[in-house]
Design a protein around this motif. Structure first.
Motif, mmCIF file in Angstrom:
data_model
loop_
_atom_site.group_PDB
_atom_site.id
_atom_site.type_symbol
_atom_site.label_atom_id
_atom_site.label_comp_id
_atom_site.label_asym_id
_atom_site.label_seq_id
_atom_site.Cartn_x
_atom_site.Cartn_y
_atom_site.Cartn_z
ATOM 1 N N VAL A 29 -47.634 27.918 10.818
ATOM 2 C CA VAL A 29 -47.501 29.943 10.130
ATOM 3 C C VAL A 29 -47.241 30.288 11.835
ATOM 4 O O VAL A 29 -46.787 30.527 12.142
ATOM 5 N N ALA A 30 -48.403 29.473 13.101
ATOM 6 C CA ALA A 30 -48.477 30.288 13.756
ATOM 7 C C ALA A 30 -47.382 30.240 14.837
ATOM 8 O O ALA A 30 -46.715 31.030 15.096
ATOM 9 N N ASP A 31 -46.819 28.839 14.891
ATOM 10 C CA ASP A 31 -45.435 28.575 15.107
ATOM 11 C C ASP A 31 -44.446 29.348 14.993
ATOM 12 O O ASP A 31 -43.561 30.026 16.051
ATOM 13 N N ALA A 32 -44.375 29.569 14.064
ATOM 14 C CA ALA A 32 -42.749 30.176 13.179
ATOM 15 C C ALA A 32 -43.115 31.609 13.832
ATOM 16 O O ALA A 32 -41.870 32.383 14.206
ATOM 17 N N LEU A 33 -44.476 32.317 13.848
ATOM 18 C CA LEU A 33 -44.593 33.857 14.097
ATOM 19 C C LEU A 33 -45.222 33.974 15.809
ATOM 20 O O LEU A 33 -45.108 35.043 16.246
ATOM 21 N N GLY A 36 -50.793 32.726 18.376
ATOM 22 C CA GLY A 36 -51.527 31.324 18.058
ATOM 23 C C GLY A 36 -52.225 30.851 17.214
ATOM 24 O O GLY A 36 -52.189 31.988 16.197
ATOM 25 N N ARG A 37 -52.889 29.585 17.304
ATOM 26 C CA ARG A 37 -53.179 29.366 15.521
ATOM 27 C C ARG A 37 -54.743 30.118 14.824
ATOM 28 O O ARG A 37 -54.897 29.923 14.212
ATOM 29 N N LYS A 38 -55.449 29.568 16.516
ATOM 30 C CA LYS A 38 -56.521 30.824 15.962
ATOM 31 C C LYS A 38 -56.068 32.402 15.591
ATOM 32 O O LYS A 38 -56.657 32.847 15.359
ATOM 33 N N GLN A 39 -55.277 33.248 16.096
ATOM 34 C CA GLN A 39 -54.358 34.787 15.299
ATOM 35 C C GLN A 39 -54.684 34.063 14.139
ATOM 36 O O GLN A 39 -55.339 35.214 13.097
ATOM 37 N N VAL A 40 -53.716 33.230 13.402
ATOM 38 C CA VAL A 40 -53.673 33.063 12.221
ATOM 39 C C VAL A 40 -54.597 32.934 10.934
ATOM 40 O O VAL A 40 -55.273 33.637 10.868
ATOM 41 N N SER A 41 -55.940 32.330 11.828
ATOM 42 C CA SER A 41 -57.529 31.627 11.290
ATOM 43 C C SER A 41 -58.317 32.987 11.433
ATOM 44 O O SER A 41 -58.987 33.214 10.373
ATOM 45 N N ASP A 42 -57.286 34.017 12.648
ATOM 46 C CA ASP A 42 -58.531 35.168 12.161
ATOM 47 C C ASP A 42 -58.041 35.906 11.613
ATOM 48 O O ASP A 42 -59.098 36.838 10.746
ATOM 49 N N TRP A 43 -57.076 35.706 10.780
ATOM 50 C CA TRP A 43 -56.239 37.158 9.778
ATOM 51 C C TRP A 43 -57.257 36.364 8.610
ATOM 52 O O TRP A 43 -57.229 37.269 7.604
ATOM 53 N N GLU A 44 -56.613 34.528 9.072
ATOM 54 C CA GLU A 44 -57.048 34.297 7.099
ATOM 55 C C GLU A 44 -58.877 34.662 7.043
ATOM 56 O O GLU A 44 -59.298 34.980 5.881
ATOM 57 N N THR A 45 -60.142 34.175 8.119
ATOM 58 C CA THR A 45 -60.989 34.455 7.898
ATOM 59 C C THR A 45 -61.311 36.354 7.977
ATOM 60 O O THR A 45 -63.070 36.007 7.869
ATOM 61 N N GLY A 46 -60.661 37.649 8.271
ATOM 62 C CA GLY A 46 -61.359 38.173 8.382
ATOM 63 C C GLY A 46 -61.598 38.940 9.105
ATOM 64 O O GLY A 46 -62.364 40.340 9.943
ATOM 65 N N TRP A 47 -61.382 38.048 10.640
ATOM 66 C CA TRP A 47 -62.171 38.269 12.737
ATOM 67 C C TRP A 47 -61.118 39.716 13.016
ATOM 68 O O TRP A 47 -61.293 39.740 13.319
ATOM 69 N N ALA A 48 -59.821 39.278 12.230
ATOM 70 C CA ALA A 48 -58.781 40.287 12.897
ATOM 71 C C ALA A 48 -57.334 40.583 11.384
ATOM 72 O O ALA A 48 -58.245 39.725 10.333
#
Length: 86
Positions: A29-33, A36-48
């Protein structure tokens, strides 16, 4: 200022589950958008919280489309609450 974690919204939970159901990784998903992978992780876990445009692109990567309907919310009041939190 320390970061604040928020519970992921139903929309984000749905996007995460759709990603998993399609066998995609956060990196896919990160590559398509182009984030970074951490950005997607932060979205999914509520940190961003993703911008609306990012959420729309994320949904598009998963073959979904986001639609918005007015819900009678006073946006100026919401923005004021956000300013108070900052």
């Amino acid at each position: 200022m320390p970061r604040k974690q928020h519970p992921p919204s139903a929309l984000i939970a749905d996007l995460r589950q759709a990603r998993i159901d399609q066998g995609l990784t956060q990196t896919d998903v990160a590559d398509a958008l182009h984030v970074g992978r951490k950005q997607v992780s932060d979205w999914e876990t509520g940190w961003a919280v993703p911008l609306v445009t990012s959420a729309q692109e994320w949904a598009s990567v998963l073959g979904r489309r986001l639609t918005w309907e007015p819900i009678g919310v006073d946006v100026s009041a919401l923005l004021g609450e956000l300013d108070d939190e900052l």
